[in-house]
Design a protein around this motif. Structure first.
Motif, PDB file in Angstrom:
ATOM      1  N   VAL A 128       0.839  -1.210   0.000  1.00  0.00           N
ATOM      2  CA  VAL A 128       0.000   0.000   0.000  1.00  0.00           C
ATOM      3  C   VAL A 128       0.875   1.262   0.000  1.00  0.00           C
ATOM      4  O   VAL A 128       0.521   2.275  -0.611  1.00  0.00           O
ATOM      5  CB  VAL A 128      -0.965  -0.013   1.209  1.00  0.00           C
ATOM      6  CG1 VAL A 128      -1.736   1.293   1.303  1.00  0.00           C
ATOM      7  CG2 VAL A 128      -1.951  -1.167   1.090  1.00  0.00           C
ATOM      8  N   MET A 132       0.763   4.400  -2.623  1.00  0.00           N
ATOM      9  CA  MET A 132       0.711   5.836  -2.329  1.00  0.00           C
ATOM     10  C   MET A 132       1.695   6.601  -3.217  1.00  0.00           C
ATOM     11  O   MET A 132       1.414   7.714  -3.652  1.00  0.00           O
ATOM     12  CB  MET A 132       1.035   6.094  -0.849  1.00  0.00           C
ATOM     13  CG  MET A 132      -0.054   5.668   0.106  1.00  0.00           C
ATOM     14  SD  MET A 132      -1.622   6.494  -0.186  1.00  0.00           S
ATOM     15  CE  MET A 132      -1.245   8.174   0.297  1.00  0.00           C
ATOM     16  N   LYS A 156      -6.673  17.033  -5.574  1.00  0.00           N
ATOM     17  CA  LYS A 156      -7.030  17.736  -4.342  1.00  0.00           C
ATOM     18  C   LYS A 156      -6.286  19.068  -4.260  1.00  0.00           C
ATOM     19  O   LYS A 156      -6.788  20.030  -3.705  1.00  0.00           O
ATOM     20  CB  LYS A 156      -6.644  16.877  -3.136  1.00  0.00           C
ATOM     21  CG  LYS A 156      -7.557  15.692  -2.892  1.00  0.00           C
ATOM     22  CD  LYS A 156      -7.246  15.116  -1.514  1.00  0.00           C
ATOM     23  CE  LYS A 156      -7.230  13.625  -1.532  1.00  0.00           C
ATOM     24  NZ  LYS A 156      -6.664  13.057  -0.305  1.00  0.00           N
TER      25      LYS A 156
ATOM     26  N   LEU B 368       3.575   9.976   4.773  1.00  0.00           N
ATOM     27  CA  LEU B 368       3.304  10.251   3.362  1.00  0.00           C
ATOM     28  C   LEU B 368       2.922   8.975   2.605  1.00  0.00           C
ATOM     29  O   LEU B 368       2.162   9.006   1.639  1.00  0.00           O
ATOM     30  CB  LEU B 368       4.567  10.864   2.741  1.00  0.00           C
ATOM     31  CG  LEU B 368       4.415  11.846   1.597  1.00  0.00           C
ATOM     32  CD1 LEU B 368       3.449  12.957   1.926  1.00  0.00           C
ATOM     33  CD2 LEU B 368       5.773  12.425   1.226  1.00  0.00           C
ATOM     34  N   ASP B 369       3.467   7.843   3.058  1.00  0.00           N
ATOM     35  CA  ASP B 369       3.192   6.559   2.402  1.00  0.00           C
ATOM     36  C   ASP B 369       2.054   5.795   3.073  1.00  0.00           C
ATOM     37  O   ASP B 369       1.809   4.642   2.736  1.00  0.00           O
ATOM     38  CB  ASP B 369       4.460   5.691   2.412  1.00  0.00           C
ATOM     39  CG  ASP B 369       5.428   6.107   1.318  1.00  0.00           C
ATOM     40  OD1 ASP B 369       4.991   6.791   0.379  1.00  0.00           O
ATOM     41  OD2 ASP B 369       6.620   5.758   1.418  1.00  0.00           O
ATOM     42  N   ASP B 370       1.390   6.408   4.049  1.00  0.00           N
ATOM     43  CA  ASP B 370       0.291   5.727   4.734  1.00  0.00           C
ATOM     44  C   ASP B 370      -0.992   5.861   3.910  1.00  0.00           C
ATOM     45  O   ASP B 370      -1.347   6.953   3.475  1.00  0.00           O
ATOM     46  CB  ASP B 370       0.094   6.331   6.130  1.00  0.00           C
ATOM     47  CG  ASP B 370      -0.816   5.473   6.989  1.00  0.00           C
ATOM     48  OD1 ASP B 370      -0.292   4.735   7.838  1.00  0.00           O
ATOM     49  OD2 ASP B 370      -2.055   5.531   6.782  1.00  0.00           O
ATOM     50  N   GLY B 371      -1.677   4.744   3.745  1.00  0.00           N
ATOM     51  CA  GLY B 371      -2.889   4.721   2.912  1.00  0.00           C
ATOM     52  C   GLY B 371      -3.979   5.660   3.404  1.00  0.00           C
ATOM     53  O   GLY B 371      -4.792   6.139   2.609  1.00  0.00           O
ATOM     54  N   LEU B 373      -3.821   8.643   4.239  1.00  0.00           N
ATOM     55  CA  LEU B 373      -3.667   9.990   3.685  1.00  0.00           C
ATOM     56  C   LEU B 373      -4.461  10.166   2.381  1.00  0.00           C
ATOM     57  O   LEU B 373      -4.895  11.277   2.040  1.00  0.00           O
ATOM     58  CB  LEU B 373      -2.183  10.270   3.437  1.00  0.00           C
ATOM     59  CG  LEU B 373      -1.723  11.719   3.508  1.00  0.00           C
ATOM     60  CD1 LEU B 373      -2.113  12.376   4.821  1.00  0.00           C
ATOM     61  CD2 LEU B 373      -0.232  11.815   3.299  1.00  0.00           C
ATOM     62  N   LEU B 374      -4.653   9.061   1.695  1.00  0.00           N
ATOM     63  CA  LEU B 374      -5.403   9.086   0.433  1.00  0.00           C
ATOM     64  C   LEU B 374      -6.838   9.579   0.649  1.00  0.00           C
ATOM     65  O   LEU B 374      -7.420  10.227  -0.213  1.00  0.00           O
ATOM     66  CB  LEU B 374      -5.420   7.663  -0.150  1.00  0.00           C
ATOM     67  CG  LEU B 374      -5.874   7.447  -1.564  1.00  0.00           C
ATOM     68  CD1 LEU B 374      -4.933   8.114  -2.537  1.00  0.00           C
ATOM     69  CD2 LEU B 374      -5.935   5.954  -1.853  1.00  0.00           C
ATOM     70  N   ALA B 380      -1.843  16.516   1.363  1.00  0.00           N
ATOM     71  CA  ALA B 380      -0.760  16.862   2.290  1.00  0.00           C
ATOM     72  C   ALA B 380       0.553  16.382   1.715  1.00  0.00           C
ATOM     73  O   ALA B 380       0.666  15.218   1.333  1.00  0.00           O
ATOM     74  CB  ALA B 380      -1.013  16.221   3.651  1.00  0.00           C
ATOM     75  N   ASP B 381       1.533  17.284   1.637  1.00  0.00           N
ATOM     76  CA  ASP B 381       2.862  16.853   1.202  1.00  0.00           C
ATOM     77  C   ASP B 381       3.779  16.787   2.423  1.00  0.00           C
ATOM     78  O   ASP B 381       3.351  17.010   3.559  1.00  0.00           O
ATOM     79  CB  ASP B 381       3.412  17.759   0.095  1.00  0.00           C
ATOM     80  CG  ASP B 381       3.505  19.219   0.529  1.00  0.00           C
ATOM     81  OD1 ASP B 381       3.568  19.462   1.744  1.00  0.00           O
ATOM     82  OD2 ASP B 381       3.512  20.110  -0.332  1.00  0.00           O
TER      83      ASP B 381
END
Lengths: 189, 393
Positions: A128, A132, A156, B368-371, B373-374, B380-381
């Motif tokens: 996952v 991302m 977004k 940033l790589d956490d699902g 956040l989608l 968010a950067d």
């Protein structure tokens, strides 16, 4: 009076079948177009290059429509992304659309990547965290491909169109995609 | 509702209230279970909670197939694989999870491995990737917060890569959740506060998430009201069983809500804080929630305005002008946090929680790589996440 059907499949009207064929063709074209844009943008965009640097060598990304619909395969080889065509059973990360319609909506900028996930229109086979990274890359590619008004609908946050970004957009549309037409897949593998 | 399409899935059977635990043998029989594996943690064994569960099997004509009582606070893929091997060795046919979020998610992970014919959980990571039917899973939560008893999500640490892996599938929703006030009444005040704030974060993020829908909204609002009415009183008077049960119900409702609407930036950063600093999830949620709300304020203005009603009460809501309601909702959360800090020393900042600023870069990268956040309404950067962490410090 009821109609008794045999054990075969339900009859599908010709108009629906031909519509499905047209959609299938359109999606294959869109897969190709986005694939070429991805390759072209990844040559110059710093953010995309940084994301790709995090992908391991030989990494294969696949977009597909379940169960046996159109496919897009991209592979990282020698540090660069390569177009692998529209077939292949092995991938490190597969983003699978449940329906052809959902894939079409996403690739025609009528559905955002995040909404496609939120609405359970796609499944992800693989890491996952890497998905991302793909999400961020895909957003950037859409930014170069789409006119501002359409990009605002599906992103977004739309990045500012700087002079550098404008140059990359021109490269994607006038060099990257047209060149993709003349390079056979086997040379890119 | 933001989207023009939504899916809502909640096949869970819920048994909630006094003596709910006594129905466990009946439910096992209904599911055709012969030899369930009980998964729990050592501390619950020592304080006698597991014995209460074992007691309901007496004379019920069904026996436990085995027990694993060594689930750590932050479970990992290695632990899951170890329990899956035990499950196969003992020829068990179902799982009973007795514990908090870590135990429940571990049981879900074990269920993935044994049901999908794999030996390693990591091979099955992803979203909506489980295609084979799962073994029956009955969950008896001993905390009121994670809502994992009602969700399609399992979060399990990969110790090798120092990340938390998220597994999502409708097949991960347990078959039965048993909420019995006896199971949560021993929870200490600090843990009660932290897990309660976790449930509140689930509800708030579900209410503002990309996939919010009328059904998830109803669950989220009901959960927030129950938390507002009961969290502080349970922290002060832990023996109040009715309030304990209300909190357990709130956590479950929040779980149903976020399982169908998903969570956002607070959870993305919270998972990263857990992976990098081993900060307890509930504490991370408590600290980050007001800052996450502030980050999303512009995009979720109307939603936060509406949330003031369940977060405060009708009089406060009516007395607050519409334009001031979102800020008032955030202020109510901050006030609740301060009250909890006074009662049980719940940290209100990352500094109080012992997080080091030098770790922010790694936390931001992982978030940033956490699902999750989608599904946040606002992009968010890395810099945004860094700023959020700095503000919360």
């Amino acid at each position: 009076m009821s109609t008794v059907l045999g054990t075969g499949t339900l009859p599908v009207p010709l108009s629906v079948r031909s519509q499905r064929s047209v959609q299938d063709f359109m999606l294959r074209m869109l897969f190709w177009l986005v694939g070429q844009a991805f390759l072209a943008a990844a040559r110059w965009d710093k953010g995309l290059r940084r994301e790709l640097a995090g992908w391991e060598e030989g990494f294969v990304l696949r977009f597909m429509v379940a169960p046996v619909g159109p496919m897009l395969l991209l592979k990282k080889r020698q540090g660069r992304l390569r177009y692998q065509g529209g077939s292949g059973s092995q991938a490190d990360l597969t983003i699978c659309f449940k329906t052809l319609g959902a894939a079409l909506r996403l690739f025609t900028a009528r559905l955002s990547f995040s909404d496609a996930f939120a609405q359970h229109r796609v499944s992800v086979v693989g890491d996952v965290a890497r998905a991302m990274s793909v999400y961020r890359c895909f957003n950037q590619v859409q930014f170069y491909l789409l006119p501002g008004i359409m990009a605002r609908k599906v992103l977004k946050r739309k990045p500012p169109l700087t002079f550098g970004a404008l140059l990359i957009r021109c490269y994607v549309w006038f060099v990257g995609i047209p060149c993709g037409l003349f390079i056979p897949i086997r040379r890119r593998m | 509702m933001k989207a023009n399409y939504f899916e809502f899935h909640n096949p869970l059977k819920i048994l909630s209230g006094d003596q709910a635990l006594e129905n466990l043998p009946y439910e096992l029989e209904r599911l055709g279970v012969k030899a369930p594996l009980l998964v729990t943690e050592r501390q619950l064994l020592e304080i006698g909670l597991v014995a209460q569960v074992a007691a309901v099997f007496a004379g019920a004509g069904i026996k436990l197939g085995g027990m694993f009582s060594e689930v750590p606070v932050d479970s990992s893929t290695q632990v899951v694989n170890q329990i899956a091997a035990l499950f196969r060795e003992l020829q068990c046919d179902a799982l009973i999870a007795v514990g908090g979020g870590s135990v429940i998610d571990t049981a879900k992970g074990v269920n993935i491995v044994v049901s999908q014919g794999q030996d390693d959980l990591v091979a099955l990571m992803g979203a909506e990737t489980l295609h084979r039917p799962m073994k029956p899973l009955i969950v008896i939560p001993t905390t009121a917060g994670t809502g994992s008893e009602a969700t399609r999500v399992a979060v399990i640490a990969d110790l090798k890569r120092q990340v938390k892996l998220a597994f999502t599938s409708h097949r991960l929703i347990p078959d039965v959740a048993i909420l019995d006030p006896r199971m949560t009444c021993t929870l200490p005040p600090l843990l009660t506060a932290a897990t309660g704030m976790d449930a509140l974060t689930h509800a708030v993020e579900a209410y503002t998430g990309l996939q919010k829908n009328p059904l998830s909204d109803a669950c989220a609002v009901a959960a927030i009201e129950l938390i507002r009415e009961n969290l502080l009183s349970v922290v002060i008077r832990g023996e109040d069983r009715q309030a304990r049960l209300a909190l357990a119900n709130a956590a479950l409702l929040a779980g149903v809500a976020f399982s169908n609407s998903m969570v956002g930036i607070v959870h993305a950063v919270g998972h990263a804080l857990g992976a990098v600093c081993h900060l307890p999830h509930g504490v991370a949620m408590a600290v980050l929630l007001p800052f996450g709300m502030e980050y999303n304020l512009k995009s979720s203005f109307a939603d936060y305005a509406a949330l003031l009603l369940p977060l405060a009460d009708a009089e406060v809501y009516a007395a607050t002008p519409h334009a001031a309601r979102p800020a008032a909702a955030i202020a109510v959360v901050r006030t609740l946090l301060q009250e909890l800090q006074q009662q049980c020393e719940l940290p209100c900042s990352l500094r109080e929680a012992g997080v080091n600023q030098t770790q922010f870069a790694e936390i931001a990268d992982k978030a940033l790589d956490d699902g999750a956040l989608l599904f946040n309404p606002v992009e968010a950067d890395r810099e945004d996440l860094f700023n959020l962490l700095r503000n919360a410090w």
